[in-house]
Design a protein around this motif. Sequence first.
Motif, PDB file in Angstrom:
ATOM      1  N   THR A  72     -55.890  41.650  78.869  1.00 14.48           N
ATOM      2  CA  THR A  72     -56.336  40.361  79.364  1.00 14.48           C
ATOM      3  C   THR A  72     -55.140  39.573  79.887  1.00 14.48           C
ATOM      4  N   VAL A  73     -55.107  39.363  81.191  1.00 10.32           N
ATOM      5  CA  VAL A  73     -54.030  38.594  81.807  1.00 10.32           C
ATOM      6  C   VAL A  73     -54.640  37.329  82.394  1.00 10.32           C
ATOM      7  N   HIS A  74     -54.241  36.193  81.857  1.00  5.96           N
ATOM      8  CA  HIS A  74     -54.726  34.930  82.401  1.00  5.96           C
ATOM      9  C   HIS A  74     -53.789  34.507  83.524  1.00  5.96           C
ATOM     10  N   VAL A  75     -54.361  34.098  84.615  1.00  9.98           N
ATOM     11  CA  VAL A  75     -53.600  33.760  85.808  1.00  9.98           C
ATOM     12  C   VAL A  75     -53.210  32.288  85.767  1.00  9.98           C
ATOM     13  N   LYS A  76     -51.907  32.036  85.681  1.00  9.07           N
ATOM     14  CA  LYS A  76     -51.386  30.677  85.807  1.00  9.07           C
ATOM     15  C   LYS A  76     -50.446  30.685  87.010  1.00  9.07           C
ATOM     16  N   ILE A  77     -50.905  30.103  88.091  1.00  9.32           N
ATOM     17  CA  ILE A  77     -50.127  30.051  89.323  1.00  9.32           C
ATOM     18  C   ILE A  77     -49.288  28.778  89.310  1.00  9.32           C
ATOM     19  N   GLU A  78     -48.000  28.907  89.618  1.00 11.99           N
ATOM     20  CA  GLU A  78     -47.096  27.767  89.580  1.00 11.99           C
ATOM     21  C   GLU A  78     -46.329  27.660  90.897  1.00 11.99           C
ATOM     22  N   PRO A  79     -45.984  26.452  91.310  1.00 10.63           N
ATOM     23  CA  PRO A  79     -45.164  26.298  92.517  1.00 10.63           C
ATOM     24  C   PRO A  79     -43.734  26.757  92.253  1.00 10.63           C
ATOM     25  N   PHE A  80     -43.020  27.138  93.310  1.00 11.78           N
ATOM     26  CA  PHE A  80     -41.631  27.546  93.202  1.00 11.78           C
ATOM     27  C   PHE A  80     -40.882  27.093  94.440  1.00 11.78           C
ATOM     28  N   LYS A  81     -39.571  27.045  94.333  1.00 11.14           N
ATOM     29  CA  LYS A  81     -38.714  26.625  95.442  1.00 11.14           C
ATOM     30  C   LYS A  81     -38.342  27.822  96.311  1.00 11.14           C
ATOM     31  N   SER A 122     -59.487  40.323  84.481  1.00  5.90           N
ATOM     32  CA  SER A 122     -60.092  39.396  83.532  1.00  5.90           C
ATOM     33  C   SER A 122     -60.055  37.926  83.934  1.00  5.90           C
ATOM     34  N   ASP A 123     -59.457  37.597  85.063  1.00  5.37           N
ATOM     35  CA  ASP A 123     -59.308  36.189  85.407  1.00  5.37           C
ATOM     36  C   ASP A 123     -59.231  36.036  86.918  1.00  5.37           C
ATOM     37  N   SER A 124     -59.434  34.818  87.400  1.00  6.38           N
ATOM     38  CA  SER A 124     -59.266  34.556  88.828  1.00  6.38           C
ATOM     39  C   SER A 124     -58.860  33.104  89.033  1.00  6.38           C
ATOM     40  N   PHE A 125     -58.296  32.848  90.195  1.00  5.54           N
ATOM     41  CA  PHE A 125     -57.805  31.533  90.571  1.00  5.54           C
ATOM     42  C   PHE A 125     -58.089  31.377  92.053  1.00  5.54           C
ATOM     43  N   GLU A 126     -58.648  30.241  92.450  1.00  8.70           N
ATOM     44  CA  GLU A 126     -58.960  30.005  93.861  1.00  8.70           C
ATOM     45  C   GLU A 126     -58.566  28.585  94.221  1.00  8.70           C
ATOM     46  N   LYS A 127     -57.938  28.429  95.394  1.00  9.50           N
ATOM     47  CA  LYS A 127     -57.463  27.120  95.814  1.00  9.50           C
ATOM     48  C   LYS A 127     -57.295  27.091  97.329  1.00  9.50           C
ATOM     49  N   THR A 128     -57.433  25.931  97.912  1.00  5.01           N
ATOM     50  CA  THR A 128     -57.103  25.727  99.315  1.00  5.01           C
ATOM     51  C   THR A 128     -55.617  25.391  99.402  1.00  5.01           C
ATOM     52  N   LEU A 129     -54.912  26.087 100.301  1.00  2.00           N
ATOM     53  CA  LEU A 129     -53.485  25.840 100.500  1.00  2.00           C
ATOM     54  C   LEU A 129     -53.229  25.439 101.952  1.00  2.00           C
ATOM     55  N   PHE A 130     -52.080  24.794 102.168  1.00  2.00           N
ATOM     56  CA  PHE A 130     -51.659  24.351 103.480  1.00  2.00           C
ATOM     57  C   PHE A 130     -50.294  24.978 103.761  1.00  2.00           C
ATOM     58  N   GLY A 131     -50.113  25.505 104.975  1.00  2.00           N
ATOM     59  CA  GLY A 131     -48.856  26.202 105.223  1.00  2.00           C
ATOM     60  C   GLY A 131     -48.368  26.141 106.648  1.00  2.00           C
ATOM     61  N   ARG A 132     -47.132  26.599 106.803  1.00  2.96           N
ATOM     62  CA  ARG A 132     -46.485  26.680 108.100  1.00  2.96           C
ATOM     63  C   ARG A 132     -45.756  27.998 108.211  1.00  2.96           C
ATOM     64  N   CYS A 133     -45.515  28.423 109.431  1.00  7.20           N
ATOM     65  CA  CYS A 133     -44.754  29.638 109.682  1.00  7.20           C
ATOM     66  C   CYS A 133     -43.566  29.305 110.578  1.00  7.20           C
ATOM     67  N   PHE A 190     -57.032  30.651  99.199  1.00  9.27           N
ATOM     68  CA  PHE A 190     -56.098  31.474  98.443  1.00  9.27           C
ATOM     69  C   PHE A 190     -56.799  31.905  97.154  1.00  9.27           C
ATOM     70  N   ILE A 191     -56.926  33.218  96.961  1.00 10.26           N
ATOM     71  CA  ILE A 191     -57.632  33.747  95.791  1.00 10.26           C
ATOM     72  C   ILE A 191     -56.721  34.751  95.088  1.00 10.26           C
ATOM     73  N   VAL A 192     -56.539  34.560  93.797  1.00  8.00           N
ATOM     74  CA  VAL A 192     -55.796  35.510  92.971  1.00  8.00           C
ATOM     75  C   VAL A 192     -56.765  36.051  91.931  1.00  8.00           C
ATOM     76  N   GLN A 193     -56.815  37.379  91.801  1.00  6.84           N
ATOM     77  CA  GLN A 193     -57.740  37.997  90.850  1.00  6.84           C
ATOM     78  C   GLN A 193     -57.024  39.050  90.014  1.00  6.84           C
ATOM     79  N   THR A 194     -57.437  39.148  88.748  1.00  7.88           N
ATOM     80  CA  THR A 194     -57.065  40.254  87.874  1.00  7.88           C
ATOM     81  C   THR A 194     -58.377  40.798  87.312  1.00  7.88           C
TER      82      THR A 194
END
Length: 144
Positions: free
Chosen positions: A25-34, A131-142, A125-129
């Motif tokens: 069981t891996v719980h998904v905790k998504i965190e911001p990074f620099k 046993s867990d999932s995370f979904e969020k709207t993200l904003f980005g640039r290239c 943006f969807i992250v799945q394992t």
Amino acid sequence: MLKKTLFIIFLLMEIMAFGQTENDTVHVKIEPFKFNNIPDIIDGGTCYFASSIDDCRDGEYIFVNDFASYGCIKINGIVQLLELSMYNLKDEMYIYICPGTDVVVEIQVKGILEKEDGMYSVVKFIVQTKSDSFEKTLFGRCED
């Protein structure tokens, strides 16, 4: 009828749990990074995505990729390298996997926002394992 239904539900729960251990069981905790935490393999042109346009401007990223084969996210305190597994240009959908884990990341481009400092992509943006999932709207640039 109720007993039969409860028995079926119990049986299905046991089947789904068969072979799993607590370590599976891996719980998904998504965190911001620099940006300076991004693995060296991601070079050249880069797309970076954040929870908000302000976070994007401030360099607090949730997902970064290299226009090609690699991306990264921070899961449970660790910046993880992702490999592009599949893409569909027509639907603007990209699927990344995290080697050695059951983590799958899906990016779906939903649109473009025009702001005073440039254009921002809006993505689902969807992250799945297993046993867990995370979904969020993200904003980005290239950038090149």
